[in-house]
Enzyme design. Structure first.
Site, PDB file in Angstrom:
ATOM      1  N   CYS A 192     -19.796  -0.035  -2.576  1.00 47.87           N
ATOM      2  CA  CYS A 192     -20.172  -0.775  -3.874  1.00 47.87           C
ATOM      3  C   CYS A 192     -21.190  -0.419  -4.742  1.00 47.87           C
ATOM      4  CB  CYS A 192     -19.695  -2.213  -3.895  1.00 47.87           C
ATOM      5  SG  CYS A 192     -18.223  -2.735  -3.312  1.00 47.87           S
ATOM      6  N   PHE A 195     -31.591 -10.328   0.035  1.00 48.12           N
ATOM      7  CA  PHE A 195     -31.621  -8.916  -0.769  1.00 48.12           C
ATOM      8  C   PHE A 195     -33.027  -8.322  -0.928  1.00 48.12           C
ATOM      9  CE2 PHE A 195     -27.355  -9.549  -1.017  1.00 48.12           C
ATOM     10  CZ  PHE A 195     -26.604  -8.464  -0.781  1.00 48.12           C
ATOM     11  N   ARG A 247     -18.806   4.517   3.887  1.00 46.18           N
ATOM     12  CA  ARG A 247     -18.888   5.143   2.665  1.00 46.18           C
ATOM     13  C   ARG A 247     -20.327   5.001   2.203  1.00 46.18           C
ATOM     14  NH1 ARG A 247     -13.946   2.204  -0.491  1.00 46.18           N
ATOM     15  NH2 ARG A 247     -14.060   0.513   1.415  1.00 46.18           N
ATOM     16  N   LEU A 289     -16.659 -10.414  -2.506  1.00 45.47           N
ATOM     17  CA  LEU A 289     -16.793 -10.649  -1.146  1.00 45.47           C
ATOM     18  C   LEU A 289     -17.535  -9.469  -0.348  1.00 45.47           C
ATOM     19  CD1 LEU A 289     -14.848  -8.263   0.504  1.00 45.47           C
ATOM     20  CD2 LEU A 289     -13.098  -9.985   0.095  1.00 45.47           C
ATOM     21  N   GLY A 342     -35.591  -1.437   3.860  1.00 46.33           N
ATOM     22  CA  GLY A 342     -34.644  -0.596   4.797  1.00 46.33           C
ATOM     23  C   GLY A 342     -34.767   0.635   4.180  1.00 46.33           C
ATOM     24  N   LYS A 400     -19.123  -8.393 -12.881  1.00 44.47           N
ATOM     25  CA  LYS A 400     -19.171  -7.898 -11.526  1.00 44.47           C
ATOM     26  C   LYS A 400     -20.133  -6.662 -11.555  1.00 44.47           C
ATOM     27  CE  LYS A 400     -17.874  -6.238  -7.336  1.00 44.47           C
ATOM     28  NZ  LYS A 400     -18.313  -7.195  -6.258  1.00 44.47           N
ATOM     29  N   ASP A 432       0.762  -1.296  -0.141  1.00 45.17           N
ATOM     30  CA  ASP A 432       0.174   0.223   0.068  1.00 45.17           C
ATOM     31  C   ASP A 432       0.847   1.295  -0.002  1.00 45.17           C
ATOM     32  OD1 ASP A 432      -3.356   0.129   0.933  1.00 45.17           O
ATOM     33  OD2 ASP A 432      -2.093   2.015   0.729  1.00 45.17           O
TER      34      ASP A 432
HETATM   35  N1  LIG Z   1     -15.017  -3.310  -0.257  1.00 42.87           N
HETATM   36  C1  LIG Z   1     -15.669  -4.182  -0.663  1.00 42.87           C
HETATM   37  O1  LIG Z   1     -16.709  -4.709  -0.289  1.00 42.87           O
HETATM   38  C2  LIG Z   1     -15.488  -4.807  -2.230  1.00 42.87           C
HETATM   39  C3  LIG Z   1     -16.187  -5.801  -2.677  1.00 42.87           C
HETATM   40  C4  LIG Z   1     -15.776  -6.316  -3.785  1.00 42.87           C
HETATM   41  C5  LIG Z   1     -14.936  -5.549  -4.796  1.00 42.87           C
HETATM   42  N2  LIG Z   1     -14.529  -4.350  -4.195  1.00 42.87           N
HETATM   43  C6  LIG Z   1     -13.951  -3.282  -5.273  1.00 42.87           C
HETATM   44  O2  LIG Z   1     -12.517  -3.612  -4.772  1.00 42.87           O
HETATM   45  C7  LIG Z   1     -11.492  -2.432  -5.320  1.00 42.87           C
HETATM   46  C8  LIG Z   1     -10.981  -1.796  -3.733  1.00 42.87           C
HETATM   47  O3  LIG Z   1     -12.012  -1.852  -2.800  1.00 42.87           O
HETATM   48  P1  LIG Z   1     -11.910  -1.482  -1.278  1.00 42.87           P
HETATM   49  O4  LIG Z   1     -12.847  -1.388  -0.682  1.00 42.87           O
HETATM   50  O5  LIG Z   1     -10.740  -2.562  -0.987  1.00 42.87           O
HETATM   51  O6  LIG Z   1     -10.922  -0.133  -1.418  1.00 42.87           O
HETATM   52  P2  LIG Z   1      -9.989   0.504  -0.123  1.00 42.87           P
HETATM   53  O7  LIG Z   1     -10.007   2.073  -0.313  1.00 42.87           O
HETATM   54  O8  LIG Z   1     -10.468   0.022   0.973  1.00 42.87           O
HETATM   55  O9  LIG Z   1      -8.400   0.138  -0.599  1.00 42.87           O
HETATM   56  C9  LIG Z   1      -7.737   0.840  -1.427  1.00 42.87           C
HETATM   57  C10 LIG Z   1      -6.319   0.765  -1.085  1.00 42.87           C
HETATM   58  O10 LIG Z   1      -5.455   0.990  -2.241  1.00 42.87           O
HETATM   59  C11 LIG Z   1      -4.492   1.799  -1.672  1.00 42.87           C
HETATM   60  N3  LIG Z   1      -3.864   2.658  -2.610  1.00 42.87           N
HETATM   61  C12 LIG Z   1      -4.272   3.431  -3.557  1.00 42.87           C
HETATM   62  N4  LIG Z   1      -3.464   3.729  -4.653  1.00 42.87           N
HETATM   63  C13 LIG Z   1      -2.362   2.914  -4.300  1.00 42.87           C
HETATM   64  C14 LIG Z   1      -0.979   2.743  -5.201  1.00 42.87           C
HETATM   65  N5  LIG Z   1      -0.615   3.355  -6.273  1.00 42.87           N
HETATM   66  N6  LIG Z   1      -0.335   1.718  -4.594  1.00 42.87           N
HETATM   67  C15 LIG Z   1      -0.587   1.116  -3.500  1.00 42.87           C
HETATM   68  N7  LIG Z   1      -1.550   0.993  -3.057  1.00 42.87           N
HETATM   69  C16 LIG Z   1      -2.634   2.171  -3.385  1.00 42.87           C
HETATM   70  C17 LIG Z   1      -5.130   2.622  -0.918  1.00 42.87           C
HETATM   71  O11 LIG Z   1      -4.359   3.422   0.402  1.00 42.87           O
HETATM   72  C18 LIG Z   1      -6.129   1.706   0.015  1.00 42.87           C
HETATM   73  O12 LIG Z   1      -5.513   1.255   1.199  1.00 42.87           O
HETATM   74  C19 LIG Z   1     -12.814  -1.322  -5.765  1.00 42.87           C
HETATM   75  O13 LIG Z   1     -12.594  -1.474  -7.122  1.00 42.87           O
HETATM   76  C20 LIG Z   1     -13.839  -1.956  -5.237  1.00 42.87           C
HETATM   77  O14 LIG Z   1     -15.044  -1.541  -5.831  1.00 42.87           O
HETATM   78  C21 LIG Z   1     -14.766  -3.826  -2.869  1.00 42.87           C
END
Ligand SMILES: NC(=O)c1ccc[n+]([C@@H]2O[C@H](COP(=O)([O-])OP(=O)(O)OC[C@H]3O[C@@H](n4cnc5c(N)ncnc54)[C@H](O)[C@@H]3O)[C@@H](O)[C@H]2O)c1
Length: 436
Positions: free
Chosen positions: A263, A252, A331, A153, A256, A207, A30
């Site tokens: 997402c 679903f 979020r 997930l 609510g 997705k 990260d």
């Molecule tokens: N959160 C969920 O429930 C979920 C589920 C399925 C899919 N997704 C998808 O997965 C992706 C990530 O979601 P998330 O919730 O984990 O996001 P998040 O914001 O929790 O995590 C993203 C991470 O990426 C890091 N980051 C950004 N730029 C970077 C770089 N250049 N180098 C290294 N690290 C970097 C950020 O610091 C952050 O820690 C999104 O596209 C989201 O739509 C999320």
């Protein structure tokens, strides 16, 4: 296998820890150096049940490591997962891919031998093509391959969802990449999870289509709940009555507030924007987004109505502020609309959430966080049950309510209407006949 997760947020950290638990060597990267420093000390940046134990166990075995050096981490790994955020653009509705492209550029400067690059982030259709073009400006195409492996997930259930996914989707035209990915996921496939493949664009679309469909189901039952309130029908009976039909399914279908989270709001808008780019009118998804926006107004109006449109100086307590239970994720949570609205109208807000105080409300005057439910609801004119945390399910309102008259707005239909006949308490819920 040697894996590198770029982006150690909800997706990268959970899937990285889970892959290491299957015996792989995983580096979670990260660019937030504080996050990485904390992870190295065993401090977990997010609230996700079971994650801390998993991280600590696999760190001890040296299978799971953390780094803010992307280039070195890529060099050491065979499969690179891009897991950075893809939020909605500030001035628009399409996904902001700047984080993804920045990562792709950095990867292109670090390829020393053949790498499989996987997009796990939710990305619009053709993003894989664009990443491939971008990297090929610096690297020979024989040295890398870009595939899609969208993540399904759910926060709060993320580890279980990783271990027992309904399906694993891989989008690639390369049989050798598919073979490698199948082998990576074989411990889960052997336990019965479906593994299926399509082309890269197909996986990217799956997705978005999945999230938009789930958002549609929620929005649909929310609209039916509005009708139920008018005609004195219990929406839960309707959910059961239609959800028992296997073609529909019961999940679903719980009415609510508006849907929120990291997402659904961004992916519904993202899908509409993909349609616009391809000149296809996705009218159903557009209606879903519109209906969800209307729902926010409808809930705020209802809160105002419960307070007889006299919000100034009213004490309102919010129980739970995250968008759903078992996560600290704020979020697009409906509480981000409710609390500022109440403050603007002059209310005094107190809130409690099991995951603690939220930075989102810190600068609001007349908005206070309490460490326990009793203090949070003390002397409340209105209690809003916002998030369905387990600890709210068996609250004894008889002992909690001290005021002459208090209202309770249960946005999750968490309480059983039969149990809620509490003196001095006027109870409101979603799409259920009023009881007093
Ligand atoms: N959160 C969920 O429930 C979920 C589920 C399925 C899919 N997704 C998808 O997965 C992706 C990530 O979601 P998330 O919730 O984990 O996001 P998040 O914001 O929790 O995590 C993203 C991470 O990426 C890091 N980051 C950004 N730029 C970077 C770089 N250049 N180098 C290294 N690290 C970097 C950020 O610091 C952050 O820690 C999104 O596209 C989201 O739509 C999320």
């Amino acid at each position: 296998m040697k894996l590198c997760m770029i982006g150690s947020g909800y997706v990268g950290l959970v899937t990285g820890a889970c892959f290491s638990d299957l015996g792989n060597e995983v580096i979670c990267v990260d660019n937030d150096t504080k996050k990485i420093d904390n992870l190295k000390k065993g401090i977990i940046p997010i609230y996700e049940p079971g994650l801390e134990e998993l991280v600590i166990r696999n760190t001890k075995q040296n299978r799971l490591t953390f780094s803010s050096n992307l280039k070195e981490s890529v060099k050491k790994s065979d499969i690179i997962f891009i897991c950075v955020g893809t939020p909605t653009r500030k001035n628009g509705s399409s996904a902001d891919l700047s984080y993804v492209y920045n990562v792709a550029k950095e990867i292109s400067l670090s390829i020393n031998k053949f790498k499989i690059i996987i997009t796990k982030s939710t990305v619009p259709v053709t993003t894989g093509d664009l990443i491939e073009n971008l990297i090929s400006k610096k690297v020979n195409k024989n040295l890398f391959c870009v595939a899609s492996n969208p993540e399904f997930l759910r926060e709060g259930e993320a580890i279980r969802d990783f271990k027992y996914p309904d399906r694993i989707v891989v989008g690639s035209n390369s049989s050798s990449i598919i073979k490698t990915m199948k082998s990576l996921y074989s411990p889960l496939i052997n336990k019965g999870s479906k593994f299926f493949t399509t082309n890269r664009k197909g996986a990217e679309l799956i997705k978005y289509a999945a999230n938009a469909f789930l958002a549609t189901k929620i929005t649909y039952i929310n609209e039916i709940a509005n009708l139920c309130e008018k005609i004195n029908v219990n929406v839960e009976d309707v959910s059961l009555g239609i959800g028992s039909d296997l073609r529909i399914g019961s999940r679903f279908l719980r009415a609510g507030p508006s849907y929120g989270g990291s997402c659904f709001p961004k992916d519904t808008k993202g899908l509409i924007s993909i349609g616009e780019k391809e000149k296809v009118d996705l009218s159903i998804v557009k209606s879903v987004v519109k209906s969800n926006e209307n729902r926010k107004k409808l809930i705020l109006n209802k809160i105002s109505k419960i307070l007889k449109n006299k919000i100034k100086n009213k004490k309102v307590s919010i129980l739970g502020v995250t968008f759903k239970p078992n996560t600290d994720d704020m979020r697009d949570s409906m509480s981000l609309k409710i609390i500022p609205y109440l403050i603007k109208k002059g209310a005094i807000v107190s809130y409690y959430d099991p995951t603690g105080e939220k930075k989102e409300f810190k600068n609001l005057s007349n908005c206070n966080f309490y460490m326990n439910i009793n203090d949070a609801v003390k002397n409340a004119d209105l209690i809003i049950l916002h998030t369905e945390w387990d600890e709210f399910k068996s609250l004894n309102f008889n002992s909690l309510i001290k005021k002459k008259k208090t209202s309770l707005y249960d946005l999750r239909n968490l309480l059983n209407t039969a149990d809620i006949k509490v003196k001095n308490l006027e109870y409101f819920s979603i799409g259920r006949p009023k009881i007093n």
